[in-house]
Design a protein around this motif. Sequence first.
Motif: not given
Length: 459
Positions: A306-330
Amino acid sequence: MARYQPNKRLSALLTESGWSAADLARAVNTLAGGQGLTLRYDRTSVAHWLSGSRPRSPVPDLVAAAFSNRTGRPVTAGETGLERPAAVPFMLIEPGDADAVLRLVALLRADANPADRAGLLATAYQHAAVPQPIWRPGSFTVPAAHRRMTERAEVRTLEEMSVLFAGLADRHGGAHARSALALYLADDVGRVLSRQAPPAVRRRLRSGTAQLVHVLAVMTADAGYASLSQHYFHAALSLAHDAGDRHVYSITLRAMSVQALRLGFRRRALRLAEAAVNAAGPDKEPAIQAFLLNQRALVRAYHRQDRAARADLDTAQAQHALAKGPPGPFTMYTSAGLHYQSARTLLVLGRTHEAIHGWEISLRERTADQRRTSALTLAALADTELGIGHLEAACQHWSTFLDLYPYLHSVRARQALVSLRRGLRVHHRQPQAAAILERARAALLFPSARPLRRGPANP
């Protein structure tokens, strides 16, 4: 092995696993159901196997997969003593395979030919080892565009086709236009990849082809062909590795983790998710990191980390906020996709109301043409609302799901429809539930609702 010679290999595996004959039969039936087959084996069937009889394909592969899941180690069909002498027509393509392109072309041509496709579908998903390739220093750098316009155009065409078919799958389900993509690749892969070109151009062509084969693998999985999909995922890995493309390689490993988890192979799903994060390399972009970590969070939640899963969720959300790039599946991880997957993890972690909120956000951010992902989000919402006693909300979501369902050619959508009927039957005396159940019964008559592959009861 003679037909009536006792199967000592199978007996040894039963002893190792601590299973009875009935336990093995149940496990095989369950795995078959996840791959679109209806099997009704029991302890008597296993007793016949122990005495030397051999079931038809894909049952030996399913038995091997069941033991792999139980023991935590890869078990091959040959180790079960059930495999018949006939050779398997296609083996999984591995990274570094010198004949990967030729084998992929042969696989695509067989898939594109309805007469040959039946043989491909007579195998089951394999509990294969997680690929662990060695990346040479510098091999994963993105090559500069070549000057020749023709070659640049071919690379661009591959990228556009990936976007096109991924969009078709989201609008209509993976079974829609899947054969068209297989035929397109069968005609073009060998021609494009065998052409003489500078190394930088060849890498880009292989990377673009890997993306398109990855899309075909995802569509094939949604069409209900788990084993064939696995072959395409491995082919995509091989092409991405040859291209030095860590991004496509890691994204493909992540998709393989999704498939393994859906089929019930949780330990394999975790190993694939971890391999995806590791394969992405030290310079992974924020969008890639968010995409990979969100899947690892889900499988960690299933393993009670549970703790590792929650840490991954938090990091994923933080990284998503920084993401930039053209739309596309890859190139970009959509906010709708992030919230959908995060909600799945939150539900496994027992945070039901947070999961519902996440799915509601995901649904609001879906576009009108994203029917498949919208339908699956509605199904998740409905099931969860029903689980906490919110019948009215569940029926509203199911109603919208049923509006979308006739447009879809998707095994996952059909499985959601089956779940709808199962969950609402206990409420059949309630008028709103009765109306939804009647619509669901009618929906099952649509061609898109029927199983895309039906196996014999006991092959």
